[in-house]
Design a protein around this motif. Structure first.
Motif, PDB file in Angstrom:
ATOM      1  N   THR A  26       0.924  -1.378   0.021  1.00  0.00           N
ATOM      2  CA  THR A  26       0.241  -0.227  -0.177  1.00  0.00           C
ATOM      3  C   THR A  26       0.774   1.348  -0.235  1.00  0.00           C
ATOM      4  O   THR A  26       0.086   2.234   0.593  1.00  0.00           O
ATOM      5  N   ARG A  27       2.084   1.028   0.072  1.00  0.00           N
ATOM      6  CA  ARG A  27       2.727   1.972  -0.710  1.00  0.00           C
ATOM      7  C   ARG A  27       2.681   3.499  -0.820  1.00  0.00           C
ATOM      8  O   ARG A  27       2.827   4.470  -0.468  1.00  0.00           O
ATOM      9  N   LEU A  28       1.645   3.336  -2.117  1.00  0.00           N
ATOM     10  CA  LEU A  28       1.209   4.218  -3.377  1.00  0.00           C
ATOM     11  C   LEU A  28      -0.250   5.129  -2.782  1.00  0.00           C
ATOM     12  O   LEU A  28      -0.392   5.561  -3.151  1.00  0.00           O
ATOM     13  N   LEU A  56       0.207  -5.183  -5.396  1.00  0.00           N
ATOM     14  CA  LEU A  56       0.636  -3.167  -5.422  1.00  0.00           C
ATOM     15  C   LEU A  56      -0.936  -3.211  -5.247  1.00  0.00           C
ATOM     16  O   LEU A  56      -1.207  -2.944  -6.304  1.00  0.00           O
ATOM     17  N   LEU A  58      -3.396   0.276  -5.604  1.00  0.00           N
ATOM     18  CA  LEU A  58      -3.447   1.815  -6.703  1.00  0.00           C
ATOM     19  C   LEU A  58      -4.820   2.250  -6.038  1.00  0.00           C
ATOM     20  O   LEU A  58      -5.568   1.763  -5.979  1.00  0.00           O
TER      21      LEU A  58
END
Length: 440
Positions: A26-28, A56, A58
């Motif tokens: 969930t870094r983005l 990932l 988004l």
């Protein structure tokens, strides 16, 4: 833990289903709402995407919708997916936003052939939710034709992986946005756009059309305008707007008043429609409007029956004549005159009685086709084919004239109505020019 539907998926995903922290990247998007995170984790366990974990996550910054892009094997996809997807499951759960699968389209036939030949498709657009239909949490929003091709290929033993753009926890506004953008690759029709926006606005227009007979019970608006299809949202809105426009005309000043019916736009948010609803909060309970709607539905039915055999089939070469009442110029003009005559019930009854004509079609389509003015261009096909302002004006004059004595539509009346429309246009131009001259 999530309830796992069906069998195991690819080992790559299965072997990595251990700790929650390893499933999602969930870094983005930053910290996720716990409910959204749980839904995504459920998807991973149910569908076994072939991507390495963590997946990932988004976010669509235009709507804040959360999604992932993954690949699923056909058997994992088909097992839990459905095309039966409502736009608004709470208020309009029985009505669908997505377009119908066009079975006989050449591009669809090629798509099914490609799927059988093990082609891997991409850009299927789905929402994962168990809020409705728990057995099929994967709701196909875009790519209905591709999904159907994949489904048929799987029945023949073809089990390829396919790309899926998958959304989570959509609200109605986000779901509408996804519906629209996901269908642009196959040119979403403006009528489908109208149906989706009207569904989101509420069930009132659909229920009104069902009540007056313009739609069958539980029937939805057409997703594209075509002969024999149900009425479109554009046609229904146009009918209602013109009825109310007509009520604003003073009958005694009819011959000196601009009486051009409106043809509402399609595929956009229509300000005139929204304004009308705001100005008429009791619109859906208006008994006079309901009567007009019922009478027009009966006219449509009478016109179609005149060109239908006893076996229920359309007579050869009669498609245009059978659908004449649904021509936008005819529909808008008929509704407009119904509104004008709302102040004169005797003449209005004659207007409505047009549908009862004996031994010929109510609109006398053959005579309409021969109606023209000497100033018309050579390619003019006759009255009742086009939908421009001139056509709508002429039909208003015809319906208004017919209601004087109720003696049905004749060649003489058509000729007189066209001449009256041309004369009124000239009179209004003179009046406008005169007013301009006085102001200078």
């Amino acid at each position: 833990m999530a309830r796992v539907v069906g069998g195991d998926g690819p080992d790559l995903a299965k072997d990595k289903m251990v700790d929650v922290a390893e499933k999602l990247d969930t870094r983005l998007v930053g910290p996720l709402d716990p409910n959204v995170q749980t839904i995504i984790e459920d998807f991973v366990e149910v569908c076994h995407p072939v991507e390495s974990l963590p997946i990932l996550v988004l976010r669509d910054n235009a709507t804040a919708a959360v999604f992932v892009e993954v690949h699923l094997l056909a058997d994992a996809l088909v097992r839990v997916a459905t095309l039966d997807v409502p736009l608004d499951p709470d208020d309009s759960g029985d009505y669908r936003a997505n377009r119908e699968v066009v079975e006989d389209h050449v591009a669809f036939a090629k798509m099914k052939e490609d799927a059988t030949n093990a082609r891997a498709f991409s850009n299927l657009v789905c929402e994962f939710t168990t809020a409705f239909d728990e057995d099929h949490p994967l709701k196909v929003i875009g790519g209905q034709h591709r999904f159907t091709a994949i489904q048929e290929a799987l029945e023949n033993g073809v089990n390829e992986h396919h790309g899926v753009k998958l959304y989570f926890a959509l609200d109605n506004e986000q779901r509408l946005d996804v519906q629209l953008i996901s269908n642009t690759n196959i040119a979403v029709s403006t009528d489908l756009f109208d149906r989706m926006t009207e569904t989101l606005a509420g069930p009132e227009l659909r229920e009104w059309c069902q009540k007056v007979g313009l739609l069958e019970k539980d029937e939805d608006f057409a997703d594209r305008r075509a002969r024999g299809n149900p009425i479109t949202v554009r046609a229904a809105r146009t009918f209602i707007v013109n009825y109310y426009r007509g009520t604003e005309v003073e009958p005694k000043k009819f011959d000196k008043t601009a009486t051009t019916p409106a043809l509402l736009k399609s595929g956009v948010n229509v300000e005139e429609w929204e304004t009308l609803k705001a100005q008429n909060p009791t619109l859906w309970e208006d008994k006079n409007l309901q009567t007009a709607g019922r009478e027009f539905a009966l006219l449509v039915d009478a016109q179609r029956k005149r060109f239908t055999t006893a076996a229920g089939k359309l007579k050869p070469g009669s498609a245009d004549s059978a659908e004449k009442a649904m021509n936008y110029a005819v529909l808008s003009a008929w509704a407009y005159v119904a509104g004008v005559l709302s102040k004169n019930k005797t003449r209005q009854r004659r207007h409505f009685a047009l549908r009862t004509v004996q031994n010929k079609d109510p609109l006398n389509a053959a005579a309409l086709g021969k109606g023209r003015h000497k100033a018309d261009q050579e390619n003019y096909r006759g009255l009742g084919y086009r939908t421009d302002a001139k056509e709508r004006n002429r039909l208003v004059e015809l319906f208004y004239l017919q209601a004087e004595d109720g003696s049905q539509i004749t060649t003489a009346k058509i000729d007189l109505a066209i001449k009256k429309a041309v004369a009124k246009e000239a009179l209004l131009e003179v009046s406008k020019a005169s007013a301009k001259a006085k102001s200078e």
